[in-house]
Design a protein around this motif. Sequence first.
Motif, PDB file in Angstrom:
ATOM      1  N   ARG A  87      62.996  45.003 114.617  1.00 13.16           N
ATOM      2  CA  ARG A  87      62.559  46.379 114.350  1.00 13.16           C
ATOM      3  C   ARG A  87      62.708  46.603 112.846  1.00 13.16           C
ATOM      4  N   VAL A  89      60.763  62.825 123.575  1.00 11.65           N
ATOM      5  CA  VAL A  89      62.214  63.051 123.583  1.00 11.65           C
ATOM      6  C   VAL A  89      62.450  64.379 124.311  1.00 11.65           C
ATOM      7  N   ILE A 140      62.461  59.730 126.654  1.00 12.71           N
ATOM      8  CA  ILE A 140      63.632  59.324 125.875  1.00 12.71           C
ATOM      9  C   ILE A 140      64.697  60.403 125.917  1.00 12.71           C
TER      10      ILE A 140
HETATM   11  N1  SAM Z   1      58.121  58.383 112.207  1.00 16.95           N
HETATM   12  C1  SAM Z   1      57.947  57.457 113.264  1.00 16.95           C
HETATM   13  C2  SAM Z   1      57.773  58.153 114.598  1.00 16.95           C
HETATM   14  O1  SAM Z   1      57.717  59.378 114.648  1.00 16.95           O
HETATM   15  O2  SAM Z   1      57.638  57.447 115.599  1.00 16.95           O
HETATM   16  C3  SAM Z   1      58.983  56.361 113.339  1.00 16.95           C
HETATM   17  C4  SAM Z   1      60.423  56.711 113.200  1.00 16.95           C
HETATM   18  S1  SAM Z   1      61.104  57.697 114.483  1.00 16.95           S
HETATM   19  C5  SAM Z   1      62.815  57.680 113.980  1.00 16.95           C
HETATM   20  C6  SAM Z   1      61.022  56.664 115.910  1.00 16.95           C
HETATM   21  C7  SAM Z   1      61.383  57.310 117.217  1.00 16.95           C
HETATM   22  O3  SAM Z   1      62.764  57.603 117.209  1.00 16.95           O
HETATM   23  C8  SAM Z   1      60.741  58.619 117.568  1.00 16.95           C
HETATM   24  O4  SAM Z   1      59.573  58.447 118.298  1.00 16.95           O
HETATM   25  C9  SAM Z   1      61.729  59.269 118.501  1.00 16.95           C
HETATM   26  O5  SAM Z   1      61.351  59.013 119.803  1.00 16.95           O
HETATM   27  C10 SAM Z   1      63.001  58.525 118.243  1.00 16.95           C
HETATM   28  N2  SAM Z   1      64.115  59.386 117.857  1.00 16.95           N
HETATM   29  C11 SAM Z   1      64.461  59.819 116.640  1.00 16.95           C
HETATM   30  N3  SAM Z   1      65.564  60.572 116.680  1.00 16.95           N
HETATM   31  C12 SAM Z   1      65.946  60.623 117.978  1.00 16.95           C
HETATM   32  C13 SAM Z   1      67.025  61.243 118.674  1.00 16.95           C
HETATM   33  N4  SAM Z   1      67.954  61.975 118.045  1.00 16.95           N
HETATM   34  N5  SAM Z   1      67.091  61.079 120.017  1.00 16.95           N
HETATM   35  C14 SAM Z   1      66.155  60.346 120.660  1.00 16.95           C
HETATM   36  N6  SAM Z   1      65.118  59.741 120.059  1.00 16.95           N
HETATM   37  C15 SAM Z   1      65.011  59.878 118.744  1.00 16.95           C
END
Ligand code: SAM
Length: 307
Positions: free
Chosen positions: A13, A157, A184
């Motif tokens: 990743r 989420v 999620i």
């Molecule tokens: N910006 C991109 C996106 O929106 O997919 C990639 C990075 S983002 C951190 C990747 C994934 O992390 C998101 O789709 C979300 O599902 C998950 N994510 C981020 N923070 C989270 C949290 N506190 N709890 C659960 N899932 C989370």
Amino acid sequence: MKDKCNREIKHIRFSITSKCNYNCIYCDQEGFIPNTSELTVDEITKLCKILAEILNVTRIKLTGGEPLCREEIIQIIRNIANLHLYKDISLTTNGFQLYEKAEELFTAGLNRINVSLSSLKPEVYNKVYGSDSLDTVLKGLQKAKEVGFNPIKLNFVIMKGINDDELETMYEFCRKNGFILQLIELHEVSEAVGVNGDFYRTHYYDIKPIVEELESRAEKIIIRGSMQNRKVFVLPNSTIIETITPSHEFCMGCTKLRVGCDGNLFGCLYRSDLGRNIKEALRDHHSLSKYEQIVKQVVDSREPYYK
Ligand code: SAM
């Protein structure tokens, strides 16, 4: 290569940037590294080659920040595809730039995408993502489908009091469009990030009852053993729902090695402090065995976060 819990590393990743154009309410700031310089495109390509050769991995997911905010994203994907070492190149995105980039991404060699979509209601979308762009993302999703991405997964989420009333709507949206829903559970962000305990306590939604309900509704249930023991439910109308719950079981099925945009290799979202930075070594043109030592040290440091 296996870690001390006998978990083999099967995929990478890779956060290619910490830049992001969104301000997600739940953000775990994956990939956010203050005051560092990003690996160059050549360094990313070289590292992908080294990791595939050392670990025999064939699967890689690009993430961020927001990976589509990295200007050279198309070149990065093309370079990784041209290594002919990865069979599965995927990317997770907020989808904001998908409409304009889907075709180029696909042609460059990207196989699959995950798109963050935690609401189909414009006002809730705006609240969750800090961006008034639900329509833009929906257009992007249709475009991605047209150009040939398959499967397309939606990251939903679930948050108490925010979007927990949208599940059936999401199931139906996914059924109609042939998308896979990734349901999620909200996780607390790591201490290294150091925010959001109150948000977590207020909006955490235990998905156990949903999982039980899906178990009773599903025609087929698959456990993705090499993917954090995720459960995949196939409903009688062919809707596919994958559930992701952080837990000991989840950790024991974790086979990922993570790479930060600055070249930090680490084994767990919560333990980036156990990582080792490989950037300097990449610049010094070492032999594969030198890189192997670094990778092995990181793999050896992996331990389940949920004990
Ligand atoms: N910006 C991109 C996106 O929106 O997919 C990639 C990075 S983002 C951190 C990747 C994934 O992390 C998101 O789709 C979300 O599902 C998950 N994510 C981020 N923070 C989270 C949290 N506190 N709890 C659960 N899932 C989370």
